[in-house]
Design a protein around this motif. Sequence first.
Motif, mmCIF file in Angstrom:
data_model
loop_
_atom_site.group_PDB
_atom_site.id
_atom_site.type_symbol
_atom_site.label_atom_id
_atom_site.label_comp_id
_atom_site.label_asym_id
_atom_site.label_seq_id
_atom_site.Cartn_x
_atom_site.Cartn_y
_atom_site.Cartn_z
ATOM 1 N N SER A 65 0.834 -1.194 0.000
ATOM 2 C CA SER A 65 0.000 0.000 0.000
ATOM 3 C C SER A 65 0.872 1.248 0.000
ATOM 4 C CB SER A 65 -0.919 0.017 1.229
ATOM 5 O OG SER A 65 -0.151 0.086 2.411
ATOM 6 N N VAL A 66 0.253 2.383 -0.359
ATOM 7 C CA VAL A 66 0.990 3.646 -0.398
ATOM 8 C C VAL A 66 1.552 3.982 0.978
ATOM 9 C CG1 VAL A 66 0.767 6.129 -0.791
ATOM 10 C CG2 VAL A 66 -0.344 4.519 -2.343
ATOM 11 N N GLU A 67 0.808 3.620 2.040
ATOM 12 C CA GLU A 67 1.249 3.924 3.394
ATOM 13 C C GLU A 67 2.563 3.241 3.740
ATOM 14 O OE1 GLU A 67 -1.680 2.810 2.564
ATOM 15 O OE2 GLU A 67 -3.271 4.102 3.343
ATOM 16 N N ASP A 68 2.889 2.169 3.027
ATOM 17 C CA ASP A 68 4.078 1.392 3.350
ATOM 18 C C ASP A 68 5.241 1.674 2.408
ATOM 19 O OD1 ASP A 68 3.002 -0.113 5.568
ATOM 20 O OD2 ASP A 68 1.755 -1.129 4.101
ATOM 21 N N ILE A 69 5.191 2.785 1.685
ATOM 22 C CA ILE A 69 6.327 3.214 0.876
ATOM 23 C C ILE A 69 7.233 4.075 1.749
ATOM 24 C CG2 ILE A 69 7.056 4.580 -1.107
ATOM 25 C CD1 ILE A 69 4.528 3.781 -2.534
ATOM 26 N N LEU A 70 8.482 3.667 1.869
ATOM 27 C CA LEU A 70 9.437 4.404 2.683
ATOM 28 C C LEU A 70 10.101 5.495 1.846
ATOM 29 C CD1 LEU A 70 11.194 1.432 4.522
ATOM 30 C CD2 LEU A 70 9.273 2.812 5.320
ATOM 31 N N VAL A 71 10.346 6.633 2.456
ATOM 32 C CA VAL A 71 11.021 7.753 1.799
ATOM 33 C C VAL A 71 12.371 7.952 2.480
ATOM 34 C CG1 VAL A 71 10.934 10.207 1.231
ATOM 35 C CG2 VAL A 71 8.835 8.842 1.198
ATOM 36 N N PHE A 72 13.437 7.997 1.678
ATOM 37 C CA PHE A 72 14.792 8.129 2.194
ATOM 38 C C PHE A 72 15.413 9.434 1.720
ATOM 39 C CE2 PHE A 72 13.925 3.628 1.862
ATOM 40 C CZ PHE A 72 14.509 3.066 2.980
ATOM 41 N N CYS A 73 16.368 9.923 2.496
ATOM 42 C CA CYS A 73 17.227 11.025 2.063
ATOM 43 C C CYS A 73 18.665 10.540 2.128
ATOM 44 C CB CYS A 73 17.046 12.254 2.953
ATOM 45 S SG CYS A 73 18.175 13.614 2.516
ATOM 46 N N GLU A 74 19.349 10.574 0.985
ATOM 47 C CA GLU A 74 20.757 10.189 0.917
ATOM 48 C C GLU A 74 21.609 11.444 0.778
ATOM 49 O OE1 GLU A 74 23.907 7.628 -1.852
ATOM 50 O OE2 GLU A 74 21.848 7.973 -2.537
ATOM 51 N N ASP A 75 22.601 11.563 1.627
ATOM 52 C CA ASP A 75 23.545 12.685 1.559
ATOM 53 C C ASP A 75 24.609 12.350 0.519
ATOM 54 O OD1 ASP A 75 25.191 14.831 1.980
ATOM 55 O OD2 ASP A 75 25.401 14.538 4.139
ATOM 56 N N THR A 76 24.700 13.155 -0.528
ATOM 57 C CA THR A 76 25.683 12.906 -1.589
ATOM 58 C C THR A 76 26.711 14.036 -1.662
ATOM 59 O OG1 THR A 76 24.193 13.927 -3.220
ATOM 60 C CG2 THR A 76 24.066 11.540 -2.966
ATOM 61 N N SER A 77 26.843 14.803 -0.587
ATOM 62 C CA SER A 77 27.675 15.999 -0.611
ATOM 63 C C SER A 77 28.686 16.005 0.524
ATOM 64 C CB SER A 77 26.796 17.250 -0.496
ATOM 65 O OG SER A 77 27.572 18.395 -0.229
ATOM 66 N N LEU A 78 29.873 16.488 0.240
ATOM 67 C CA LEU A 78 30.857 16.711 1.296
ATOM 68 C C LEU A 78 30.501 17.938 2.127
ATOM 69 C CD1 LEU A 78 34.213 15.955 -0.576
ATOM 70 C CD2 LEU A 78 33.091 14.543 1.159
ATOM 71 N N ASN A 79 29.671 18.828 1.562
ATOM 72 C CA ASN A 79 29.225 19.999 2.316
ATOM 73 C C ASN A 79 28.256 19.616 3.428
ATOM 74 O OD1 ASN A 79 30.704 21.879 0.811
ATOM 75 N ND2 ASN A 79 29.128 21.970 -0.769
ATOM 76 N N GLY A 80 27.570 18.485 3.251
ATOM 77 C CA GLY A 80 26.726 17.971 4.323
ATOM 78 C C GLY A 80 25.257 18.299 4.177
ATOM 79 N N THR A 81 24.423 17.295 4.425
ATOM 80 C CA THR A 81 22.975 17.444 4.540
ATOM 81 C C THR A 81 22.599 17.074 5.970
ATOM 82 O OG1 THR A 81 22.701 16.798 2.215
ATOM 83 C CG2 THR A 81 20.741 16.728 3.615
ATOM 84 N N TRP A 82 21.797 17.920 6.616
ATOM 85 C CA TRP A 82 21.481 17.737 8.034
ATOM 86 C C TRP A 82 20.062 17.223 8.204
ATOM 87 C CZ3 TRP A 82 25.102 18.954 11.937
ATOM 88 C CH2 TRP A 82 26.291 19.506 11.458
ATOM 89 N N TRP A 83 19.901 16.258 9.102
ATOM 90 C CA TRP A 83 18.601 15.644 9.402
ATOM 91 C C TRP A 83 18.324 15.799 10.896
ATOM 92 C CZ3 TRP A 83 18.571 10.989 12.404
ATOM 93 C CH2 TRP A 83 17.306 10.421 12.589
ATOM 94 N N ASN A 84 17.269 16.561 11.215
ATOM 95 C CA ASN A 84 16.895 16.806 12.615
ATOM 96 C C ASN A 84 18.090 17.256 13.457
ATOM 97 O OD1 ASN A 84 14.234 16.106 12.079
ATOM 98 N ND2 ASN A 84 14.534 13.958 12.615
ATOM 99 N N GLY A 85 18.907 18.138 12.864
ATOM 100 C CA GLY A 85 20.036 18.701 13.589
ATOM 101 C C GLY A 85 21.286 17.852 13.591
ATOM 102 N N ARG A 86 21.265 16.731 12.883
ATOM 103 C CA ARG A 86 22.423 15.835 12.848
ATOM 104 C C ARG A 86 22.846 15.620 11.405
ATOM 105 N NH1 ARG A 86 22.371 9.382 14.466
ATOM 106 N NH2 ARG A 86 24.480 8.932 13.791
ATOM 107 N N ILE A 87 24.158 15.710 11.136
ATOM 108 C CA ILE A 87 24.629 15.528 9.772
ATOM 109 C C ILE A 87 24.465 14.063 9.361
ATOM 110 C CG2 ILE A 87 27.054 15.078 10.385
ATOM 111 C CD1 ILE A 87 27.757 16.854 7.894
ATOM 112 N N ILE A 88 23.984 13.839 8.139
ATOM 113 C CA ILE A 88 23.782 12.473 7.651
ATOM 114 C C ILE A 88 25.124 11.854 7.261
ATOM 115 C CG2 ILE A 88 22.642 11.048 5.906
ATOM 116 C CD1 ILE A 88 20.473 13.220 5.715
ATOM 117 N N GLY A 89 25.919 12.595 6.501
ATOM 118 C CA GLY A 89 27.228 12.095 6.079
ATOM 119 C C GLY A 89 27.174 11.532 4.675
ATOM 120 N N LYS A 90 28.139 11.897 3.854
ATOM 121 C CA LYS A 90 28.137 11.487 2.453
ATOM 122 C C LYS A 90 28.074 9.967 2.322
ATOM 123 C CE LYS A 90 30.421 12.063 -1.996
ATOM 124 N NZ LYS A 90 31.512 12.693 -2.764
ATOM 125 N N GLY A 91 27.148 9.504 1.474
ATOM 126 C CA GLY A 91 26.975 8.076 1.240
ATOM 127 C C GLY A 91 26.000 7.408 2.186
#
Length: 298
Positions: free
Chosen positions: A102-128
């Motif tokens: 079902s649509v409710e069971d589709i997971l959404v991900f965020c992948e950090d692909t940058s050395l500059n950094g992507t932050w999730w809830n105040g914490r850096i995800i980290g490249k890769g």
Amino acid sequence: MASQESAQYSSQYSSQSSYLFSQRTVLLPDNDVLSQSQQLPNERPIIGHLLGMKDKKRFGVDIYADSPLIFGRHKSCDVVVKSEFISNNHCRIYTHQVDFGSVEDILVFCEDTSLNGTWWNGRIIGKGNSVVLCHGDRLRVSKGMDLTYQQIAKSKEIQDPEDYRVVEMEYQITSKRLGAGAFAEVRMALCKRTREQLAVKIMDKNRLHMSQMNGTDFAREVEILKKVNHPNIVRVHDVIETERYIYIFLQMVTGGDLFDYVKSCGKIPEEEAKYLFFQVLQAIEYLHDHDISHRDTA
């Protein structure tokens, strides 16, 4: 529960939602802030939205099933952000359908692909690295650009195990279901100390006793898993046993399983198949070197 910012955006956009989300990205109001390079067919279900601010301007981005969304400075990105703080290919939003269909069971991900950094809830995800997005999660793509994830379809309510209170001092077990089996289900969990995302396998001991696996065999398997440490073997972080349940906290693996990957590709090139099989053999060799036999590699 959605954050105050997410709720604010939702109420402001609700009266014009047919306009706001008719395209994948809607610019409010300055086209120099963002540009959209891809149009998508309407038949693909929208899983959620990323609602954000850039230089005090609001915008919204739709997330479609099976359609990765790339943020970056390069003109080939799905969402082009003109900022000196963002990489050419900064982060990728992608989805994965778990077994329930079902649509409710589709997971959404965020992948950090940058050395500059992507932050999730105040914490850096980290490249890769990737994280699973839950309703109300906040992403910082670059300086001055914050996003809030708004999930459209609510996750199905799942009743907490009767003795969940025993583990909640150390872990937060979410309602985000990752898998299910005959006598266990897998949910997403957070370590309260490190805020690391984990998968927790919740096993009903009553059902376990009715299966072919006895308690001694299971305890031995858990002890073995806690000791192994290899990049091709999922790590066990912790095991908590209560009167009714066994909670096994595992490394969160965000790439999906091999069977789903083969199904999505149709046919894997020989060179890639050889590399995948090589990784399996590396894990088996590691186990054999430590006098461990897998006995179920089919």
